[in-house]
Design a protein around this motif. Structure first.
Motif, short mmCIF file in Angstrom:
data_model
loop_
_atom_site.label_atom_id
_atom_site.label_comp_id
_atom_site.label_asym_id
_atom_site.label_seq_id
_atom_site.Cartn_x
_atom_site.Cartn_y
_atom_site.Cartn_z
N GLY A 72 0.79 -1.22 0.00
CA GLY A 72 0.00 0.00 0.00
C GLY A 72 0.82 1.27 0.00
N MET A 73 0.31 2.29 0.67
CA MET A 73 0.90 3.62 0.65
C MET A 73 2.00 3.77 1.69
N SER A 74 2.96 4.62 1.39
CA SER A 74 3.94 5.03 2.40
C SER A 74 3.32 6.12 3.27
N VAL A 75 3.95 6.40 4.38
CA VAL A 75 3.47 7.48 5.24
C VAL A 75 3.53 8.82 4.50
N ALA A 76 4.59 9.01 3.72
CA ALA A 76 4.71 10.25 2.96
C ALA A 76 3.55 10.41 1.98
N GLU A 77 3.14 9.32 1.33
CA GLU A 77 2.02 9.37 0.40
C GLU A 77 0.71 9.65 1.12
N VAL A 78 0.54 9.09 2.30
CA VAL A 78 -0.67 9.35 3.09
C VAL A 78 -0.72 10.82 3.50
N LYS A 79 0.41 11.35 3.94
CA LYS A 79 0.46 12.77 4.30
C LYS A 79 0.09 13.64 3.11
N ALA A 80 0.64 13.30 1.95
CA ALA A 80 0.38 14.10 0.75
C ALA A 80 -1.09 14.04 0.35
N SER A 81 -1.79 12.96 0.71
CA SER A 81 -3.21 12.84 0.35
C SER A 81 -4.09 13.74 1.20
N GLY A 82 -3.58 14.19 2.34
CA GLY A 82 -4.33 15.10 3.19
C GLY A 82 -5.33 14.45 4.11
N ARG A 83 -5.43 13.14 4.10
CA ARG A 83 -6.42 12.48 4.95
C ARG A 83 -5.92 12.33 6.38
N ARG A 84 -6.86 12.27 7.31
CA ARG A 84 -6.52 12.02 8.70
C ARG A 84 -6.11 10.56 8.85
N ALA A 85 -5.03 10.34 9.57
CA ALA A 85 -4.52 8.98 9.66
C ALA A 85 -3.90 8.73 11.02
N LEU A 86 -3.75 7.45 11.32
CA LEU A 86 -3.08 6.98 12.52
C LEU A 86 -1.88 6.16 12.10
N VAL A 87 -0.84 6.18 12.94
CA VAL A 87 0.36 5.43 12.61
C VAL A 87 0.83 4.64 13.81
N GLY A 88 1.33 3.44 13.54
CA GLY A 88 1.94 2.62 14.58
C GLY A 88 3.32 2.19 14.15
N LYS A 89 4.24 2.11 15.10
CA LYS A 89 5.61 1.74 14.77
C LYS A 89 6.21 0.97 15.94
N ARG A 90 6.98 -0.05 15.62
CA ARG A 90 7.59 -0.86 16.67
C ARG A 90 8.96 -1.33 16.20
N PRO A 91 10.00 -1.08 16.99
CA PRO A 91 11.34 -1.55 16.59
C PRO A 91 11.44 -3.06 16.73
N MET A 92 12.26 -3.67 15.91
CA MET A 92 12.42 -5.11 15.97
C MET A 92 13.15 -5.54 17.25
#
Length: 459
Positions: free
Chosen positions: A357-377
């Motif tokens: 799917g989309m990268s975070v940068a692409e989601v930001k560029a789309s202007g939609r409200r979004a949530l993000v999760g991240k976890r180090p290995m």
């Protein structure tokens, strides 16, 4: 005297990943098919891509693990790599795959495999050497090839592409790779693990430019930790031939990079420039990719284009999915479209990067409200147990629909784990379909629900 035409129900030009299975479906439906291949049956994947390169990656991984054996309490002694044997193993696996596809086509009732270069002489007419073929339906599966940039001095140097480097049976003293994308980085890590000095030179400001910056930074850190020199911002490259190799100048003020072997991995172009497409009424875009609609029809309604030549994806899995779309629409009364699929791919450095799917940068560029999760290995138990804690996993979710928009899994098993997420995305289920599902312990996948339970607003 004009040559009499051989008539078939369908002509398939190119025996890559989409052509042979389509021939199988068409002949099973009672149609006669000519498959034309000018080079090697199996296309890029079998001969120059996935099969040989991942076989080499496996050998490189084995050498890497052997060198780390003491960390796990295992004694191995000095680790050496026999490149002739590595190449021989790669050749054996690749040739078995190619011969398997050849045997399939040769034994397929209603199918004729024709060797040679195909060129259109009319909308329904194709010439291959002395033969003229006609068909009501024609399918293009002609693939692509490496591009060679216009770098001063390059013509004076014996450079390699992704094809030529597969013939090496010796270890380069210093392999310099121009291009910091997927092909270049896989060969970089591979040859470093075989024992060569390796430098990667990228014109842009970072490697893997299509990825988010944190992914690019992590990939760079993984490579540099293994002793690979990564040079970015090489905006003024030129090459000078030397007695024992070459010197690559990258930009003003930077010391030249001296190497013994040069790999050019700066992209690919479609094999559409010598097919006579004008005679068939098939249009291409400015880069040479065949123009297709959502069902992969070209501007000539009786001609379809599948695989790398249509610009809708440059992977084995996109090519095979193209076949499935064409076959479903033609033979199954099942309306499938290219726009229904979610982009997904992997970068096969170690640990791998799995993307959907989309990268975070692409989601930001789309202007939609979004949530993000991240976890180090480092917080994934399975990775810690295996001693492979590099990288992280990241997912981005639509804040309103709760559907997953994209994911990046850079870490051990990332190329497999990301497909759990891809399946949920394709089903258009909310992220809770994963976050509330019990997963097996200990696995890498079990931390995906935990990551999804800790979403925060994307800023």
């Amino acid at each position: 005297m004009a040559t009499a035409a051989s008539t078939f129900d369908a002509i398939i030009i190119g025996a890559g990943q989409a052509g042979p299975p389509l021939a199988g479906r068409l002949t099973a439906a009672g149609r006669t098919v000519a498959v034309i291949e000018r080079k090697l049956v199996g296309g890029t994947c079998v001969n120059y891509g996935c099969i040989p390169t991942k076989t080499l990656v496996a050998s490189a991984h084995t050498a890497h693990v052997a060198r780390r054996a003491a960390e796990y309490g295992v004694g191995t002694g000095p680790v050496t790599v026999d490149m002739a044997t590595v190449k021989s193993r790669k050749d054996g696996i690749m040739l078995a795959d190619r011969h398997g596809v050849e045997g399939w086509l040769d034994g397929m009732p209603g199918c004729e495999l024709i060797r040679g270069h195909a060129r259109f002489e009319g909308p329904h007419t194709v010439r291959v050497g002395d033969r003229v073929l006609e068909a009501d339906q024609i399918f293009l599966n002609v693939g692509g090839r490496a591009t060679v940039p216009d770098i001063p001095g390059l013509a004076d140097v014996d450079y390699l592409t992704n094809v030529g480097i597969l013939d090496l049976d010796v270890l380069p003293e210093h392999l310099v790779i121009i291009g910091g994308s997927y092909i270049g980085l896989e060969f970089a890590q591979m040859y470093r693990r075989f024992g060569a000095a390796v430098s990667v030179v990228e014109r842009g400001p970072r490697v893997t430019a299509r990825e988010d910056e944190d992914v690019s930074a992590a990939v760079t850190a993984i490579l540099e930790a293994e002793g690979i020199d990564v040079h970015v911002g090489a905006t003024d490259m030129r090459l000078v031939k030397k007695d024992n190799g070459f010197a690559l100048h990258t930009r003003d003020g930077a010391d030249p990079i001296e190497g013994t072997h040069l790999l050019v991995a700066t992209g690919r172009r479609p094999n559409t420039d010598d097919l006579g497409l004008d005679a068939a009424g098939v249009e291409t875009d400015a880069r040479g990719y065949v123009t297709v609609d959502d069902e992969l029809r070209t501007t000539a309604p009786h001609i379809w284009a599948m695989g790398d030549c249509n610009g809708r994806g440059a992977f084995t899995h996109t090519s095979y999915n193209d076949f499935e779309i064409v076959a479903a629409n033609l033979l199954d009364d099942d309306p499938r479209r290219v726009s229904d699929r979610i982009p997904t791919y992997a970068l096969y450095i170690d640990p791998p990067l799995g993307r959907a799917g989309m990268s975070v940068a692409e989601v930001k560029a789309s202007g939609r409200r979004a949530l993000v999760g991240k976890r180090p290995m480092t917080r994934v138990g399975r990775a810690v147990e295996k001693g492979e804690t590099q990288g992280f996993m990241k997912v981005v979710v639509d804040a309103e629909t709760e559907q997953i928009l994209g994911a990046a899994i850079l870490g051990v098993g990332g190329d497999e784990v990301v497909q759990d997420i891809l399946d949920v995305m394709t089903a258009k289920l909310p992220y809770t379909a994963i976050s509330r599902t019990m997963h097996i312990h200990p696995t890498v996948s079990e931390l995906v629900p935990t990551m999804l339970q800790e979403l925060t607003p994307l800023e």
